[in-house]
Design a protein around this motif. Sequence first.
Motif, short mmCIF file in Angstrom:
data_model
loop_
_atom_site.label_atom_id
_atom_site.label_comp_id
_atom_site.label_asym_id
_atom_site.label_seq_id
_atom_site.Cartn_x
_atom_site.Cartn_y
_atom_site.Cartn_z
N UNK A 32 68.36 91.78 -32.30
CA UNK A 32 67.60 92.65 -31.40
C UNK A 32 68.52 93.66 -30.72
N UNK A 33 69.69 93.22 -30.33
CA UNK A 33 70.64 94.13 -29.68
C UNK A 33 71.09 95.22 -30.63
N UNK A 34 71.37 94.87 -31.88
CA UNK A 34 71.79 95.86 -32.86
C UNK A 34 70.68 96.88 -33.14
N UNK A 35 69.45 96.41 -33.13
CA UNK A 35 68.32 97.28 -33.42
C UNK A 35 67.90 98.10 -32.20
N UNK A 36 68.43 97.74 -31.04
CA UNK A 36 68.00 98.40 -29.81
C UNK A 36 66.55 98.09 -29.50
N UNK A 37 66.16 96.86 -29.79
CA UNK A 37 64.76 96.46 -29.62
C UNK A 37 64.72 95.09 -28.95
N UNK A 38 63.51 94.58 -28.79
CA UNK A 38 63.33 93.26 -28.21
C UNK A 38 63.18 92.21 -29.29
N UNK A 39 63.25 90.95 -28.88
CA UNK A 39 63.12 89.86 -29.85
C UNK A 39 61.72 89.82 -30.47
N UNK A 40 60.76 90.44 -29.79
CA UNK A 40 59.40 90.46 -30.35
C UNK A 40 59.37 91.18 -31.68
N UNK A 41 60.28 92.14 -31.86
CA UNK A 41 60.37 92.87 -33.13
C UNK A 41 60.63 91.91 -34.27
N UNK A 42 61.51 90.95 -34.03
CA UNK A 42 61.85 89.96 -35.05
C UNK A 42 60.62 89.12 -35.40
N UNK A 43 59.94 88.63 -34.38
CA UNK A 43 58.83 87.71 -34.61
C UNK A 43 57.58 88.38 -35.17
N UNK A 44 57.58 89.70 -35.23
CA UNK A 44 56.48 90.38 -35.93
C UNK A 44 56.60 90.18 -37.44
N UNK A 45 57.81 89.90 -37.90
CA UNK A 45 58.06 89.79 -39.34
C UNK A 45 58.45 88.38 -39.79
N UNK A 46 59.08 87.62 -38.90
CA UNK A 46 59.61 86.31 -39.29
C UNK A 46 59.20 85.24 -38.29
N UNK A 47 58.92 84.06 -38.82
CA UNK A 47 58.58 82.95 -37.93
C UNK A 47 59.84 82.29 -37.37
N UNK A 48 60.97 82.39 -38.12
CA UNK A 48 62.20 81.74 -37.69
C UNK A 48 63.40 82.38 -38.40
N UNK A 49 64.58 81.93 -38.02
CA UNK A 49 65.82 82.48 -38.60
C UNK A 49 65.91 82.18 -40.09
N UNK A 50 65.39 81.03 -40.52
CA UNK A 50 65.47 80.65 -41.92
C UNK A 50 64.80 81.69 -42.82
N UNK A 51 63.67 82.23 -42.37
CA UNK A 51 62.99 83.26 -43.16
C UNK A 51 63.82 84.53 -43.24
N UNK A 52 64.50 84.86 -42.15
CA UNK A 52 65.37 86.04 -42.15
C UNK A 52 66.53 85.83 -43.11
N UNK A 53 67.14 84.65 -43.08
CA UNK A 53 68.25 84.35 -43.97
C UNK A 53 67.84 84.53 -45.42
N UNK A 54 66.64 84.06 -45.77
CA UNK A 54 66.15 84.20 -47.14
C UNK A 54 66.07 85.66 -47.55
N UNK A 55 65.63 86.51 -46.64
CA UNK A 55 65.52 87.94 -46.95
C UNK A 55 66.89 88.59 -47.06
#
Length: 239
Positions: free
Chosen positions: A59-82
């Motif tokens: 979120x810090x790198x994107x200059x956004x909030x953590x909500x941005x992440x949860x719009x696309x992923x349910x958890x870190x594991x899904x992000x890792x897969x991508x």
Amino acid sequence: MSNIRHTGPVTAARRPAGEAESARRSPGRPPVPLDRIVATALRIVDEEGADALSVRTLAQRLGSGTATFYRHFANRSQLVAQVVDRMFGEVELDTEELAAMSWHEALRTAATALFELLGRHPNVAPLLVEQVPVGPNALVHRERSIAILLDNGFPPPLAARAYATLAHYVLGFAIQLTSPSGQQSDDTRLSATFQGMDPALFPATVAVASSMPVPLEDEFAFGLELILNGLDQVRTGSA
């Protein structure tokens, strides 16, 4: 009739209904595209390591909030897969060129291409340990390698074991690529240590000391040939 006029700030309760509804709908930060999120996550892993990849850091790198992440992923594991699958998308292999090769050469080419890719993204290797990659790009790579085996007379059980062995071999060596940047100087010191040993106590080590330690890339290529030659014998024996 009262002539009192309200001069204070207009709250949502005092605004006309349409105006209040518009205020509630007004967006905060603009949405961040999925592709940018995954590209940024891969960059974090490349620059800081797999352990640095967190929702907060992203979120810090994107200059956004953590909500941005949860719009696309349910958890870190899904992000890792991508992230892992994005890396697999960088594998440059021509299917027609592979088809024109012997299975031995084709598998060597595919394994070496993946090893070199992980050499460009060494910090991604630990993420491959967290979960088996099943993204679309990883599936294409797996399908291509298993098809080479099946098309060249490997029975399905043997093809599955052969692919698993090759994949884990590549991953095992790739994880070693995360060694500190001072590895070359360490190798020089280690070589001097071997050559300085007492030949009366360690005659075998001293005899090969000038060739030790073996560069990781050379060791990888040598071991890969051993595996492929061994698979050839197993395939012939199972025919």
